[in-house]
Design a protein around this motif. Structure first.
Motif, PDB file in Angstrom:
ATOM      1  N   HIS A 171       0.832  -1.207   0.000  1.00 25.63           N
ATOM      2  CA  HIS A 171       0.000   0.000   0.000  1.00 25.63           C
ATOM      3  C   HIS A 171       0.868   1.259   0.000  1.00 25.63           C
ATOM      4  N   LEU A 172       1.910   1.276   0.822  1.00 23.75           N
ATOM      5  CA  LEU A 172       2.801   2.436   0.865  1.00 23.75           C
ATOM      6  C   LEU A 172       3.510   2.629  -0.472  1.00 23.75           C
ATOM      7  N   THR A 196       2.312   1.745  -3.413  1.00 25.16           N
ATOM      8  CA  THR A 196       1.307   2.268  -4.350  1.00 25.16           C
ATOM      9  C   THR A 196       1.098   3.761  -4.150  1.00 25.16           C
ATOM     10  N   ARG A 197       1.054   4.198  -2.893  1.00 25.50           N
ATOM     11  CA  ARG A 197       0.885   5.628  -2.599  1.00 25.50           C
ATOM     12  C   ARG A 197       2.047   6.460  -3.127  1.00 25.50           C
ATOM     13  N   ALA A 208       1.836   6.808  -6.836  1.00 26.23           N
ATOM     14  CA  ALA A 208       0.734   7.684  -7.236  1.00 26.23           C
ATOM     15  C   ALA A 208       1.085   9.152  -7.034  1.00 26.23           C
ATOM     16  N   ILE A 209       1.749   9.474  -5.934  1.00 23.28           N
ATOM     17  CA  ILE A 209       2.130  10.863  -5.657  1.00 23.28           C
ATOM     18  C   ILE A 209       3.063  11.387  -6.740  1.00 23.28           C
ATOM     19  N   ASP A 222       2.485   6.318   6.163  1.00 21.79           N
ATOM     20  CA  ASP A 222       1.340   7.068   5.619  1.00 21.79           C
ATOM     21  C   ASP A 222       1.396   8.530   6.035  1.00 21.79           C
ATOM     22  N   LEU A 230       4.076  10.236   4.134  1.00 25.49           N
ATOM     23  CA  LEU A 230       3.688  10.415   2.736  1.00 25.49           C
ATOM     24  C   LEU A 230       2.652  11.527   2.577  1.00 25.49           C
ATOM     25  N   ASP A 231       1.840  11.748   3.608  1.00 27.34           N
ATOM     26  CA  ASP A 231       0.912  12.888   3.563  1.00 27.34           C
ATOM     27  C   ASP A 231       1.699  14.184   3.389  1.00 27.34           C
ATOM     28  N   GLU A 257       3.568  14.326  -0.005  1.00 32.06           N
ATOM     29  CA  GLU A 257       2.664  14.699  -1.092  1.00 32.06           C
ATOM     30  C   GLU A 257       2.472  16.219  -1.151  1.00 32.06           C
TER      31      GLU A 257
END
Length: 337
Positions: free
Chosen positions: A246-247, A249-250, A253-254, A316, A319-320, A323
């Motif tokens: 999941h990390l 993928t994030r 995507a960013i 997460d 990554l917030d 981003e």
């Protein structure tokens, strides 16, 4: 500074309470013979018993396994890709093993015909490459690797597939033969980088050959305890690996959303993303100024990677913030303004 430069896991696989219990129960005053056998059984079972414990040997990280292969493979050159994991070169140098390279195209690809041609010229005793590839993140498919394996078999040599990042991708559907070895590490998806645990898989015949230079107790009791905990508790470990994916993928995507208009973003099946182009270094320096340290390829020995910047996963929450930083940079450099 948040490290995004070492392809490490930003999260731990075990709770503090579970780890404390393992330490308390760990018989570190005894040699860990039974623990080693128990780990091999748990690891094979986790992967569906598609190989047996007798087809596995372990090392103090995959680095030790690379060194062993440089020592025990037949006489002759080692062939690898350029670029690829830099430790192949380092361990070849340590043991005076000749190492040769298949150079990447300007787009950092390795056409199969180029690889097969180089094999024909060099006549290596073994070929080693990472798959998914480090640093591009590209997954070489079964057709590609089977063609290399077949050519190495014709030469009486070996193919070593370094699957350090395979748990972020799709496992290869290739039957193990005496001339094919698969190397894995628990440093990435399983977050055991500091405990050092690498795994080598092949046929029983080939593993017995490698084990000729295996240490009597290749791994510490604590490393074994954590490894057993992970692979005997399959549901929990699968959930942890899913979080790692999941990390990944994030992160992809960013960078795809905010950075791709300004630079090349390499498709990746790993826990990192490689960027290139005139603006890649500018973004890297910007995020570094805002508390994130990416991997800059600026060493003279890495000339083929000059100007590239690589990012590995973060939590997460991190990554917030990442981003926000990448978005800010993108807006400041919007090519439509």
């Amino acid at each position: 500074m948040i490290r995004m430069n070492k392809n490490e896991s930003p999260i731990k696989p075990l709770s503090t309470e579970t780890l404390a219990a393992l330490i308390e129960q760990c018989d570190y005053h005894h040699y860990p013979d039974e623990a080693y056998d128990r780990f091999l059984t748990a690891y094979a079972h986790y992967y569906g018993d598609t190989f047996t414990p007798a087809q596995i040997t372990c090392g103090n990280g995959s680095d030790e396994l690379i060194q062993k292969l440089m020592l025990i493979m037949p006489d002759g050159p080692c062939l690898t890709l350029n670029p690829d994991f830099f430790m192949y070169q380092d361990y070849a140098r340590q043991v005076n093993r000749d190492i040769q390279f298949v150079d990447a195209t300007p787009e950092l690809s390795f056409p199969l015909e180029n690889v097969l041609e180089k094999i024909e010229v060099i006549q290596p005793s073994f070929f080693i490459l990472s798959n998914p590839h480090n640093p591009t993140g590209h997954r070489f498919d079964e057709r590609y690797l089977t063609a290399i394996a077949d050519r190495m078999k014709q030469l009486g040599g070996y193919l070593v597939i370094d699957e350090a990042y395979i748990d972020f991708s799709t496992p290869l559907d290739i039957a193990l033969e005496d001339h094919i070895l698969v190397m894995r590490t628990l440093s990435k998806a399983y977050a055991m980088a500091g405990l050092r645990l690498g795994v080598l898989i092949s046929t029983e015949k080939t593993i017995q050959h490698v084990r000729q230079i295996e240490h009597p107790y290749p791994l510490s009791a604590l490393t074994m305890a954590v490894g057993i905990q992970l692979f005997e508790n399959q549901a929990d470990t699968e959930a942890f690996v899913a979080q790692q994916r999941h990390l990944s993928t994030r992160l992809k995507a960013i960078l795809q959303q905010y950075a791709s208009p300004h630079m090349t973003i390499y498709p990746s099946e790993t826990n990192f993303v490689l960027t290139a182009g005139p603006q890649a270094m500018a973004l890297g320096r910007y995020v570094e100024q805002h508390g994130f340290l990416p991997r800059f390829y600026n060493d003279p020995s890495e000339a083929v990677m000059a100007g590239f910047v690589r990012y590995s996963i973060a939590t997460d929450a991190q990554l917030d913030r990442f981003e926000q930083v990448v978005k800010e940079w993108s807006e400041q450099n919007d090519i439509s303004n």
